[in-house]
Design a protein around this motif. Structure first.
Motif, short mmCIF file in Angstrom:
data_model
loop_
_atom_site.label_atom_id
_atom_site.label_comp_id
_atom_site.label_asym_id
_atom_site.label_seq_id
_atom_site.Cartn_x
_atom_site.Cartn_y
_atom_site.Cartn_z
N GLU A 164 0.82 -1.20 0.00
CA GLU A 164 0.00 0.00 0.00
C GLU A 164 0.86 1.26 0.00
O GLU A 164 0.50 2.27 -0.62
CB GLU A 164 -0.93 -0.03 1.21
N ASN A 165 2.00 1.20 0.68
CA ASN A 165 2.91 2.34 0.69
C ASN A 165 3.48 2.59 -0.71
O ASN A 165 3.58 3.74 -1.16
CB ASN A 165 4.06 2.07 1.68
N VAL A 166 3.84 1.53 -1.42
CA VAL A 166 4.29 1.67 -2.80
C VAL A 166 3.20 2.29 -3.64
O VAL A 166 3.44 3.21 -4.45
CB VAL A 166 4.72 0.30 -3.38
N ALA A 167 1.96 1.80 -3.49
CA ALA A 167 0.84 2.32 -4.27
C ALA A 167 0.61 3.81 -4.01
O ALA A 167 0.33 4.58 -4.93
CB ALA A 167 -0.43 1.53 -3.94
N SER A 168 0.77 4.22 -2.74
CA SER A 168 0.59 5.64 -2.40
C SER A 168 1.64 6.50 -3.09
O SER A 168 1.33 7.57 -3.62
CB SER A 168 0.68 5.82 -0.88
N HIS A 169 2.88 6.03 -3.09
CA HIS A 169 3.94 6.79 -3.76
C HIS A 169 3.77 6.76 -5.28
O HIS A 169 4.10 7.73 -5.98
CB HIS A 169 5.32 6.25 -3.36
N ARG A 170 3.26 5.65 -5.79
CA ARG A 170 2.99 5.57 -7.23
C ARG A 170 1.97 6.64 -7.64
O ARG A 170 2.12 7.30 -8.67
CB ARG A 170 2.47 4.17 -7.57
N GLU A 171 0.94 6.81 -6.82
CA GLU A 171 -0.07 7.82 -7.11
C GLU A 171 0.50 9.23 -7.06
O GLU A 171 0.00 10.13 -7.73
CB GLU A 171 -1.24 7.69 -6.12
N LEU A 172 1.55 9.41 -6.26
CA LEU A 172 2.20 10.73 -6.18
C LEU A 172 3.14 10.98 -7.35
O LEU A 172 3.66 12.09 -7.50
CB LEU A 172 2.98 10.84 -4.86
N GLY A 173 3.38 9.95 -8.17
CA GLY A 173 4.20 10.13 -9.36
C GLY A 173 5.58 9.52 -9.30
O GLY A 173 6.37 9.72 -10.23
N PHE A 174 5.89 8.77 -8.25
CA PHE A 174 7.22 8.18 -8.15
C PHE A 174 7.36 7.00 -9.12
O PHE A 174 6.48 6.15 -9.21
CB PHE A 174 7.48 7.70 -6.72
N LEU A 175 8.50 6.96 -9.82
CA LEU A 175 8.76 5.90 -10.79
C LEU A 175 9.67 4.81 -10.23
O LEU A 175 9.82 3.75 -10.84
CB LEU A 175 9.41 6.48 -12.05
N GLY A 176 10.30 5.06 -9.11
CA GLY A 176 11.19 4.08 -8.48
C GLY A 176 10.77 3.87 -7.03
O GLY A 176 10.15 4.74 -6.41
N HIS A 177 11.11 2.69 -6.50
CA HIS A 177 10.75 2.37 -5.13
C HIS A 177 11.88 1.58 -4.48
O HIS A 177 12.32 0.57 -5.01
CB HIS A 177 9.45 1.57 -5.08
N SER A 178 12.35 2.07 -3.34
CA SER A 178 13.40 1.39 -2.58
C SER A 178 12.75 0.64 -1.43
O SER A 178 12.24 1.25 -0.48
CB SER A 178 14.42 2.41 -2.05
N VAL A 179 12.74 -0.68 -1.53
CA VAL A 179 12.03 -1.54 -0.59
C VAL A 179 13.03 -2.08 0.44
O VAL A 179 14.00 -2.75 0.08
CB VAL A 179 11.36 -2.70 -1.34
N LYS A 180 12.78 -1.80 1.70
CA LYS A 180 13.71 -2.21 2.76
C LYS A 180 13.45 -3.65 3.20
O LYS A 180 12.30 -4.03 3.48
CB LYS A 180 13.61 -1.27 3.96
N VAL A 181 14.52 -4.43 3.27
CA VAL A 181 14.45 -5.82 3.75
C VAL A 181 15.59 -6.03 4.75
O VAL A 181 16.36 -5.12 5.04
CB VAL A 181 14.56 -6.83 2.58
#
Length: 376
Positions: free
Chosen positions: A149-166
């Motif tokens: 859901e956090n990725v989806a929220s940033h996607r809606e804001l226009g972000f093209l990249g996502h740094s996923v913490k593991v």
């Protein structure tokens, strides 16, 4: 032109998402930012920021920035702020290491140089590459669905990249939980998006290999900073089937040279304060480009002034090697300066005005905590 006065400010930046979680049980609710205002005898001034990611990310912390500035700032009084390499020589002579303390002074001098030349800083860093810079979000470790859901929220804001913490501990779920997190975050992947899976040095080679083995084939991502040491990273490199990007291990020119010589990675994460400001970041960017490494341009965290430095560096980086830039503004809930760089069409552009293009909010900055100037 000469530096006549340097002021230091300290501001607490709350994390916009409540609690930010990294591998190794690290968590943050706020970040301590340090700002410098470099003033010249002719009236021009520049601003810089250094906001360490707590005190357990790399060897850096806000208290160290303030203490470092007490050593560095007096050495720059009377120098020409446009002479970037000479400024850096003076800082290196005054204090060995402590790149995070040198960053706000170096960035402020670039701000002044742009204003003096009547050019935006990106033009001085090699020239503007036309078009918006693609931006990357920072998705802290959480429940897999919450991260999706956090990725989806940033996607809606226009972000093209996502740094996923593991980098989950075994007791928390280990590689199995991390594999679930990555699959959730990539479940709705759109064309043109780029994903980093970032362990921040929190995995052993054994954990990293188990994690990769649990993922279904065909997931398109780059694995960032899986291990904490060069030995572990090189061991994993021999057996890893996905692209590797180094971050925490790459903090200096020598580190870039080592990464290239040992074929340790396919790309690097350049963070302005981790590298020590715009002067060393520009040099390391060009070294990485010459070696055929891709890169992200980021900072550890920060507010509008930190993002301005990130964006100008990224704006002047050729697109075939640039993957994304980090919008640090999205990580904090406090605005420290006016900076006209809205997120539009999947990215942002550095403003075409002289310098960094920032106008600090002095009501947020408050009174300076230290002042350095030439006294008769």
């Amino acid at each position: 032109m000469k530096i006549a006065r340097i002021e230091v400010y300290s501001v607490t930046l709350p994390y916009a998402g409540g609690t930010y979680r990294l591998s190794g049980g690290r968590s943050f609710t706020a970040f301590a930012a340090v700002f410098t205002r470099v003033m010249t005898e002719c009236g021009l001034e520049g601003w810089g920021e250094s906001t360490p990611f707590g005190s357990t990310y790399i060897a850096a912390h806000a208290g160290g920035v303030k203490a470092g500035l007490a050593e560095l700032a007096p050495a720059l009084i009377g120098m020409d702020p446009r002479h970037h390499d000479r400024i850096y020589d003076a800082m290196d002579a005054a204090l060995v290491g402590h790149a995070h303390a040198k960053t706000p002074l170096d960035v402020a001098c670039w701000d002044i140089a742009g204003k003096a030349a009547g050019l935006p800083v990106c033009d001085l860093l090699g020239g503007r590459v036309p078009g918006a810079v693609p931006l990357i979000s920072s998705i802290g470790s959480d429940d897999p669905q919450a991260m999706r859901e956090n990725v989806a929220s940033h996607r809606e804001l226009g972000f093209l990249g996502h740094s996923v913490k593991v980098g989950s501990a075994e007791a928390e779920g280990g590689p199995m939980l991390d594999a679930e997190r990555v699959q959730a975050c990539l479940a709705d992947r759109r064309p043109g998006e780029w994903f980093l899976v970032d362990a921040n040095g929190g995995m052993s080679p054994e954990q990293a290999l188990r994690f990769l083995a649990l993922l279904p084939k065909g997931l398109d991502f780059t694995f960032e900073a899986p291990c904490a040491s060069w030995r572990e990273t090189l061991s994993l490199r021999k057996r890893c089937h996905v692209p590797l990007l180094l971050d925490e291990l790459v903090q200096s020119d020598a580190d870039i040279a080592q990464a290239v010589a040992s074929d340790a990675c396919d790309g690097v994460g350049l963070k302005i304060s981790k590298q020590g400001g715009l002067t060393p970041t520009r040099r390391q960017r060009d070294m990485a480009r010459a070696a055929g490494l891709v890169m992200s341009v980021q900072d550890t965290t920060g507010s509008d002034i930190a993002f301005a430095a990130v964006l100008h560096m990224a704006q002047s980086t050729p697109r075939h090697v640039l993957r994304c830039a980090l919008d640090t503004r999205s990580m904090v809930s406090l605005t420290t300066a006016a900076f006209d760089a809205p997120v539009q069409g999947g990215g942002a552009q550095a403003p075409a005005i002289p310098g960094l293009g920032v106008m600090p909010d002095m009501s947020i900055m408050g009174a300076p905590i230290a002042i350095y100037e030439d006294t008769p």
